[in-house]
Design a protein around this motif. Structure first.
Motif, PDB file in Angstrom:
ATOM      1  N   SER A  84     -20.762  59.565 -76.688  1.00 24.20           N
ATOM      2  CA  SER A  84     -20.227  60.884 -77.011  1.00 24.20           C
ATOM      3  C   SER A  84     -21.339  61.843 -77.360  1.00 24.20           C
ATOM      4  O   SER A  84     -21.208  63.037 -77.179  1.00 24.20           O
ATOM      5  N   TRP A 111     -16.292  62.052 -75.219  1.00 23.62           N
ATOM      6  CA  TRP A 111     -15.749  63.393 -75.435  1.00 23.62           C
ATOM      7  C   TRP A 111     -16.147  64.409 -74.374  1.00 23.62           C
ATOM      8  O   TRP A 111     -15.655  65.530 -74.385  1.00 23.62           O
ATOM      9  N   HIS A 112     -17.054  64.047 -73.480  1.00 24.53           N
ATOM     10  CA  HIS A 112     -17.550  65.022 -72.495  1.00 24.53           C
ATOM     11  C   HIS A 112     -17.145  64.648 -71.072  1.00 24.53           C
ATOM     12  O   HIS A 112     -17.647  65.223 -70.109  1.00 24.53           O
ATOM     13  N   ASN A 148     -20.917  61.644 -68.033  1.00 24.44           N
ATOM     14  CA  ASN A 148     -20.357  62.882 -68.559  1.00 24.44           C
ATOM     15  C   ASN A 148     -20.386  64.005 -67.534  1.00 24.44           C
ATOM     16  O   ASN A 148     -21.394  64.229 -66.865  1.00 24.44           O
ATOM     17  N   PHE A 172     -19.863  67.131 -68.561  1.00 26.00           N
ATOM     18  CA  PHE A 172     -20.345  68.303 -69.290  1.00 26.00           C
ATOM     19  C   PHE A 172     -21.372  67.881 -70.333  1.00 26.00           C
ATOM     20  O   PHE A 172     -21.250  66.828 -70.964  1.00 26.00           O
ATOM     21  N   THR A 173     -22.371  68.718 -70.507  1.00 21.84           N
ATOM     22  CA  THR A 173     -23.327  68.533 -71.609  1.00 21.84           C
ATOM     23  C   THR A 173     -23.153  69.640 -72.644  1.00 21.84           C
ATOM     24  O   THR A 173     -23.935  69.726 -73.590  1.00 21.84           O
ATOM     25  N   THR A 226     -20.135  71.792 -75.231  1.00 20.31           N
ATOM     26  CA  THR A 226     -19.003  71.390 -76.065  1.00 20.31           C
ATOM     27  C   THR A 226     -17.700  71.536 -75.284  1.00 20.31           C
ATOM     28  O   THR A 226     -16.831  72.348 -75.592  1.00 20.31           O
ATOM     29  N   ARG A 227     -17.586  70.711 -74.281  1.00 26.21           N
ATOM     30  CA  ARG A 227     -16.424  70.717 -73.414  1.00 26.21           C
ATOM     31  C   ARG A 227     -16.199  69.305 -72.896  1.00 26.21           C
ATOM     32  O   ARG A 227     -17.142  68.569 -72.616  1.00 26.21           O
ATOM     33  N   GLY A 228     -14.941  68.924 -72.776  1.00 26.42           N
ATOM     34  CA  GLY A 228     -14.625  67.601 -72.274  1.00 26.42           C
ATOM     35  C   GLY A 228     -13.141  67.435 -72.076  1.00 26.42           C
ATOM     36  O   GLY A 228     -12.407  68.410 -71.873  1.00 26.42           O
ATOM     37  N   HIS A 274     -12.194  72.287 -75.142  1.00 27.22           N
ATOM     38  CA  HIS A 274     -13.290  73.143 -74.701  1.00 27.22           C
ATOM     39  C   HIS A 274     -13.530  74.147 -75.820  1.00 27.22           C
ATOM     40  O   HIS A 274     -12.723  75.048 -76.049  1.00 27.22           O
ATOM     41  N   LEU A 317     -27.034  64.719 -75.057  1.00 27.06           N
ATOM     42  CA  LEU A 317     -25.889  65.206 -75.843  1.00 27.06           C
ATOM     43  C   LEU A 317     -26.245  65.307 -77.323  1.00 27.06           C
ATOM     44  O   LEU A 317     -25.523  64.819 -78.200  1.00 27.06           O
TER      45      LEU A 317
END
Length: 899
Positions: A240, A274-275, A283, A285-286, A288-290, A294, A315
């Motif tokens: 995460s 979480w991403h 992942n 996304f790197t 704050t989105r997952g 978002h 991350l």
């Protein structure tokens, strides 16, 4: 991003379930027409709007929506319980004799004509013409909108107060900035407003509370903490990331220093971290989105594309936070990171207790585990520092909107400008008058000159302004509305000026900034303005040529200062010991974030994930559940139920033991929190925009649920494992979520109580029946208590009558709760003479009487007690009091009304 709402509605309405189950439900309805007070015509046209399940109760809930000739009746919902493939119960809210109540089946107004009426009645202005994007049959529409989301429309029947069914257009309308998401019914014949509900649940309280001293800041640790990371998953390689945040079980930076927490995701709730969004290791996304949320800024308040902090390939979301005395823009990345973290923690924790995919939780990808699925999914859109760059800013608020499953909710977190009192004035001499004085800085813009920060200061004798013109109601000439006649005395000095009497009464002989400018022209180095009525002054104005600081003081502080100045020389300084407060950021208030997310949980579970309108009644307990969610997330080993707990003390610039947002702090001690069922009564407001009743209801409901939590902990112990623990806290978390699924659409408090009893019965066979009923009885929701009309916030009737004992009642430890068979206070209400009885007790007892402000107004400590004693309280004013009796190690409390 545009969303195909009609498709989602059809997906939900077409929820797959067996024809055998439908047949069983229909058979049950047909066989119980008399009991349900319905006709066969009332039950021959219905659909499954939504479903919910619970692993602990093994009950499958089917939420039926009643129709007439294919047109749905708004919120005519029946909650059918099916267990072991048999119907075992129903909460029926079908409308009886519908054929005699409908006015027509054909609208006079088109869907666009009805929308025009709706927007006019809601004062919505839009530059563009709305157009129909998609039509399904004759009753469902997608319509273009100027905000992010399209307007949905459906032809429905609305039940009116005169018990008639009016054909209506039902619209969901988002407005720019998402300050409102209107769900409104418009009469399809004449365009009149039949009902409106705001799906954006706002919690703005900042200006309605007294605030005490601020808390000291805490030094952040550089250690990396791993909280509740499961180690048995086959996906151990999933990462995460690392996040410097407030740990989820602490409320704010005032409660604990931020920590760098590594891999906090739970592998059951978030198996790919979480991403992720595609359900494969790695992942997407790197930032704050997952899958679950978002998080981004919304500084301009338009719900557009904001910025999200980037943690890079590793991350690593480790960003600085300078505290409430620094500009919020300097710590935006840290704020957004904490918002992302706390939303994910809420997702992962409450997943364990039944808020999962099939029950409508918030995920972009449901990983094949049920629930509504579509290309967009429904992760939370979480907006940090919403509207912070607007003029005026969005302040002192937070909100959450929850559309139906498959459509993303939105959380909006704002800045808070509720500053704690400051003490910028210090009197040096005379010695017996020395010490600090509270004051408020001005709000001049331009014209605000910062108060010096130590070691800098402004120090001199104090001089009373004199403009030579007598002030109304005063014997001096000190309101500063004209040039100073004592300029020589003022020059180089701190100057004291009165607020004009007429100004305090609504007049305006001169503005605050004019007073300051007049003093500056006379050579003053700083200004203190004294209020002429109780309370503090908010000084506003604009003058870029003002170059000296100015503060205001209360009438009490100011009059004492002026009186002493008229007797002798007063010397002092103006100085702050630390940088001045700028803003508190709600993104760091985990209690508020949990509260807002809690609205999403209760809304999705009440009435099922396909209905977002089952907590719109006047006795709805949504605010109470949300407070309880926030409290439960902060439980820690060593906590006790009697400790007073405030909500949002950080955002309100209160100390950690402050009162917070509510009328009383949460505590099982009834001398701290004396609320009983009767206190939940609040008249229905004349203005629908006045939502204060929600918090009166919510205060009480959260108080009882908090008591229930501690009764469970008393019986089963506390388990700090928030995911798979078996303590009383874990049990009550699942119990409450199960109960929300079982209750009827738009319940009252008594129905909420009964749903909790039913959830326990379904789960344990009633093992905790007596514990539950005693907790509710203690607060006045005993046998015979009534919610009255669930859509009336002012007709609740309390009862302290105990429920009949169940077979498991001997398992209840009642040490911290009074029992009517052991302890009794009578008569109640009383004219003053009060009898106190403790059956079979002989020994020393202490009796205290506490008023509603928490003050002890009667005390008799360690007196001899033999079963019964009498006290005389006829010297006390009429009103509500708490009787607190301590005998040996047991404390009994009772609420008493003195007439």
């Amino acid at each position: 991003m545009k969303k195909n709402y009609l498709l989602l509605l059809l997906l939900i309405s077409g929820s797959v379930f067996s024809q055998a189950t439908r047949s069983k439900i229909q058979t049950y309805l047909n066989a119980n027409l008399t009991k349900l007070e319905l006709t066969s015509a009332d039950v021959n046209d219905w659909i499954i709007e939504s479903e919910a399940t619970s692993e602990s109760t093994n009950i499958h809930n089917y939420y039926l929506k009643q129709r007439h000739q294919g047109i749905e009746i708004f919120n005519a919902v029946a909650n059918v319980w099916v267990k072991n493939d048999e119907v075992i119960n129903i909460h029926n809210q079908f409308v009886p004799n519908i054929a005699t109540k409908v006015n027509t089946t054909t609208p006079t107004l088109s869907v666009l004509e009805g929308l025009f009426s709706a927007k006019s009645l809601l004062n919505i202005t839009s530059p563009n013409t709305n157009t129909i994007l998609e039509t399904k049959e004759f009753k469902n529409f997608r319509i273009s909108n100027n905000s992010e989301d399209e307007i949905t429309a459906e032809l429905v029947y609305q039940l009116t107060q005169d018990n008639q069914l009016r054909l209506a257009w039902d619209y969901v309308i988002d407005i720019p900035g998402h300050q409102h998401l209107w769900h409104v019914r418009i009469d399809a014949l004449d365009g009149k407003l039949l009902e409106k509900n705001d799906m954006v649940i706002s919690c703005a309280f900042g200006e309605n509370h007294n605030h005490s001293a601020s808390c000291s800041s805490l030094v952040e640790t550089t250690a990396s903490v791993n909280l509740f990371k499961e180690t048995t998953s086959s996906l151990l390689e999933v990462q995460s990331g690392s996040y410097r945040v407030i740990p989820y079980n602490y409320e704010s930076p005032n409660h604990i220093a931020r920590q760098l927490i590594t891999n906090p995701h739970n592998v059951v709730a978030s198996p790919f971290g979480w991403h992720d969004t595609n359900g494969a290791v790695g992942n997407e996304f790197t930032i704050t989105r997952g899958n679950n949320v978002h998080a981004q800024d919304d500084l301009d308040g338009n719900n557009g594309t904001g910025t999200s902090p980037n943690g890079g390939a590793s991350l690593n979301f480790d960003f600085p936070y300078g505290g409430t005395s620094t500009q919020p823009s300097s710590y935006l990345n840290a704020a957004t990171t904490n918002l992302f973290y706390m939303n994910n923690m809420m997702h992962d924790v409450w997943y364990q207790y039944g808020f999962n995919e099939v029950n409508g939780n918030f995920q972009r990808n449901n990983y094949g585990k049920g629930g509504v699925t579509n290309v967009f999914g429904d992760p939370v859109n979480a907006d940090a520092q919403d509207g912070a760059s607007l003029n005026p800013q969005n302040l002192n608020n937070a909100n959450f909107s929850t559309p139906i499953d498959g459509q993303s909710p939105r959380m909006q977190m704002f800045l808070w400008n509720v500053a704690a009192p400051i003490e910028p004035i210090f009197i040096n001499t005379p010695a017996d008058f020395s010490g600090p004085r509270q004051a408020r800085d001005n709000g001049f813009s331009p014209g605000n000159v910062p108060i010096p920060i130590a070691p800098a200061m402004i120090q001199s004798n104090f001089v009373l302004y004199d403009d030579g013109t007598p002030d109304v109601g005063q014997t001096d000439n000190a309101d500063g509305c004209g040039p100073a006649v004592n300029a020589a005395a003022i020059s180089g000095k701190i100057t004291v000026i009165r607020r004009s009497t007429s100004e305090a009464n609504g007049g305006a002989p001169c503005a605050f900034i004019e007073k300051v400018k007049n003093a500056q022209n006379a050579g003053a180095t700083a200004v203190i303005i004294v209020n002429n009525v109780p309370g503090v002054i908010s000084m506003s104005g604009a003058d870029a040529t003002v170059t000296i600081p100015a503060v205001s003081v209360t009438q009490e502080v100011g009059e004492a200062l002026i009186a002493r100045m008229k007797l002798e020389t007063v010397n002092g300084k103006i100085q702050l010991g630390e940088a001045p407060f700028i803003n508190a950021d709600g993104d760091f208030d985990n209690g508020i974030i949990a509260h807002e997310y809690g609205h999403g949980i209760s809304t999705r579970l009440a009435g099922g994930p396909g209905n977002s309108s089952c907590l719109n009644n006047y006795e709805a307990m949504g605010e109470g559940w949300s407070d309880w969610f926030g409290l439960m997330m902060q439980l820690k080993s060593g906590d006790v139920g009697t400790t007073p707990r405030g909500l949002a003390t950080f955002s309100l610039s209160q100390p950690t033991n402050g009162t917070g947002l509510r009328s009383y702090q949460y505590s099982t001690d009834m001398s701290v929190n004396p609320l009983t069922f009767d206190d939940s009564n609040e008249p229905i407001p004349a203005d629908p925009a006045n939502t204060g009743y929600r918090y009166v209801i919510g205060d009480f409901w959260a108080t009882v649920l908090w008591d229930l939590n501690w009764a469970y902990i008393q019986k089963y112990g506390f388990d700090s494992n928030v995911y798979t623990g078996t303590g009383g806290n874990n049990k009550v978390m699942r119990l409450v979520l199960d109960a929300i699924k079982l209750q009827p659409c738009n319940p009252g408090i008594v129905a909420g109580r009964d749903a909790i009893i039913a959830a326990d019965q379904a789960t344990t066979g009633g093992q905790d029946y007596c514990l539950i009923t005693e907790v509710f009885r203690r607060r006045g929701v005993g046998l015979g208590a009534s919610s009255g009309n669930n859509n009336n916030s002012g007709d609740q009737v309390e009862s302290f009558v105990a429920f009949p004992p169940g077979p498991n009642c001997t398992a209840l430890n009642t040490d911290s709760f009074e029992k009517e068979d052991l302890f009794k206070v009578y008569p109640n209400p009383t004219n003053g003479l009060l009898n106190i009885r403790i059956n079979n007790f002989i020994g020393k007892a202490s009796i205290n009487v506490i008023d509603i402000n928490g003050r002890t107004v009667y005390s008799n400590v360690n007196s001899d007690f033999n079963t019964e004693s009498s006290i005389n309280l006829n010297n006390l004013s009429s009103g509500m009091y708490i009787i607190k009796v301590t005998a040996d190690t047991t404390t009994y409390t009772e609420k008493v009304l003195i007439k």
